[in-house]
Design a protein around this motif. Structure first.
Motif, PDB file in Angstrom:
ATOM      1  N   ARG A   1      55.613  16.141  37.609  1.00 19.33           N
ATOM      2  CA  ARG A   1      55.230  14.529  37.825  1.00 19.33           C
ATOM      3  C   ARG A   1      55.533  13.811  38.954  1.00 19.33           C
ATOM      4  O   ARG A   1      55.025  13.222  39.645  1.00 19.33           O
ATOM      5  CB  ARG A   1      55.553  13.875  36.363  1.00 19.33           C
TER       6      ARG A   1
ATOM      7  N   VAL B   1      48.614  12.772  37.084  1.00 15.50           N
ATOM      8  CA  VAL B   1      49.192  11.509  37.799  1.00 15.50           C
ATOM      9  C   VAL B   1      48.397  11.158  39.160  1.00 15.50           C
ATOM     10  O   VAL B   1      49.016  10.124  39.722  1.00 15.50           O
ATOM     11  CB  VAL B   1      50.952  11.555  38.049  1.00 15.50           C
TER      12      VAL B   1
ATOM     13  N   TYR C   1      49.586  18.586  34.774  1.00 20.53           N
ATOM     14  CA  TYR C   1      50.579  17.719  35.051  1.00 20.53           C
ATOM     15  C   TYR C   1      50.454  16.963  36.400  1.00 20.53           C
ATOM     16  O   TYR C   1      50.931  15.802  36.643  1.00 20.53           O
ATOM     17  CB  TYR C   1      51.917  18.398  34.955  1.00 20.53           C
TER      18      TYR C   1
END
Length: 349
Positions: A198, A230, A226
């Protein structure tokens, strides 16, 4: 199901689309893709729900993707992603180019870096690799120069024009490593370090994600989710071998995973023949095979004095071996419709 909101969508419109999903039993996780907000659900819902949500104000389109993948899937993005590295004058991973990233496994000292970088640049490498932070199996092995190693990498980037990729091993180090490099590498041991994924994804830098040594293709692609969840669409996958019963090689290079990953995802896929085979005499054949199998590039260890290397010297090519490989690689790449990538603006060494 993925709901792609229009770039002009209001907060209220986005919340309304999310409410429609929740009312039908789908939990939506917000994500970013460029200027658009995405609402990503693990479930697929019904065709009627997809039509209803797509008609809501502020919704650009709805994509229904079967299976576990979402943002990495070809269902979400049918066309191949091309990942720019190094800004203006840098390189692109993917497309018709074939990128060779080369350099030492570990940054050791200024003289070593200059010698190796001169060698790989002269032979046509498009990017420089080098580890400043080294996660090692033994705590007594060389762990890298850390911040001092980052400074040496940045010095070589400024001297040659080669973009730099280097590994980051802790979330707290992401910002500093991103400042000194053009691309962040997530190593095999950290493929499922979700906090690190992240943080790296949110850094703004492209990310090179190595496959875990015991990871399935699905787990590898979900780790990439992942990074993309973001808002980082500039992800490159790297096959680096999986652990098996074989002892003649360090790991078992899974070239079938390259072809399968290219089928399942729009992300570029490169191959690390050095860490997978652990044998210099195998790096060349596996590099040629990777190019023929459809890989978008290679990540190769090169050291001009491997006997004194502080990390993985046994698998590194020397300058002559690397130059010979690059000569043999060009026609193989051309045979599958690729050309070797060079930085768009390369300074004189």
């Amino acid at each position: 199901m993925i709901v792609v909101m229009s770039p002009q969508a209001t907060r209220e419109q986005t919340e309304h689309a999310g409410a429609l999903l929740r009312e039908n039993g789908l939990a939506a996780v917000p994500a970013k893709a460029g200027d658009s907000v995405l609402l990503v659900s693990e479930g697929t819902g019904t065709p009627e729900l997809a039509i209803s949500v797509e008609r809501a104000e502020g919704v650009d389109r709805v994509v229904v993707v079967p299976g576990a993948q979402r943002l990495t899937s070809r269902g979400f993005r049918p066309e191949d992603t091309r990942v720019p590295v190094g800004g203006e004058g840098g390189v692109t991973v993917g497309g018709s180019g074939f990128l060779v990233i080369a350099g030492p496994c570990a940054v050791e000292n200024p003289q070593q870096m200059t010698t190796v970088v001169d060698a790989v640049t002269a032979s046509g490498a498009g990017m420089l690799r080098g580890g400043a932070f080294k996660p090692r199996t033994s705590p007594y092995s060389f762990q890298g120069l850390g911040v001092a190693g980052l400074a040496l990498l940045a010095e070589q980037r400024g001297r040659t024009g080669l973009p730099v990729v280097t590994e980051v091993v802790a979330p707290a180090d992401v910002e500093r490593v991103a400042e000194e490099s053009d691309m962040l590498q997530i190593g095999t041991r950290n493929m499922q370090n979700f906090a690190l994924l992240r943080e790296a994804g949110a850094s703004g830098r492209p990310v090179l994600l190595k496959r875990g040594m015991a990871a399935t293709i699905e787990e590898w692609l979900l780790a990439a989710e992942y990074l993309m969840q973001v808002g980082n669409g500039n992800v490159v996958l790297c096959e680096r071998g999986v652990r098996s019963f074989e002892r003649n090689t360090r790991f078992t290079l899974d070239l079938s995973a390259v072809a399968e990953a290219k089928r399942l995802t729009h992300l570029p896929v490169i191959v690390d023949p050095s860490h997978s085979t652990g044998q210099p005499h195998l790096v060349g054949p596996m590099s040629l095979a990777a190019a023929a199998a459809g890989a978008d590039g290679l990540l190769i260890d090169v050291h001009t004095d491997a006997r004194t290397a502080l990390c993985d010297g046994a698998q590194a090519l020397d300058a002559v071996q690397f130059a010979g490989l690059m000569d043999r690689l060009a026609p193989v790449a051309e045979a599958v419709g690729r050309t070797l990538v060079r930085p768009r603006s390369l300074a004189q060494v």
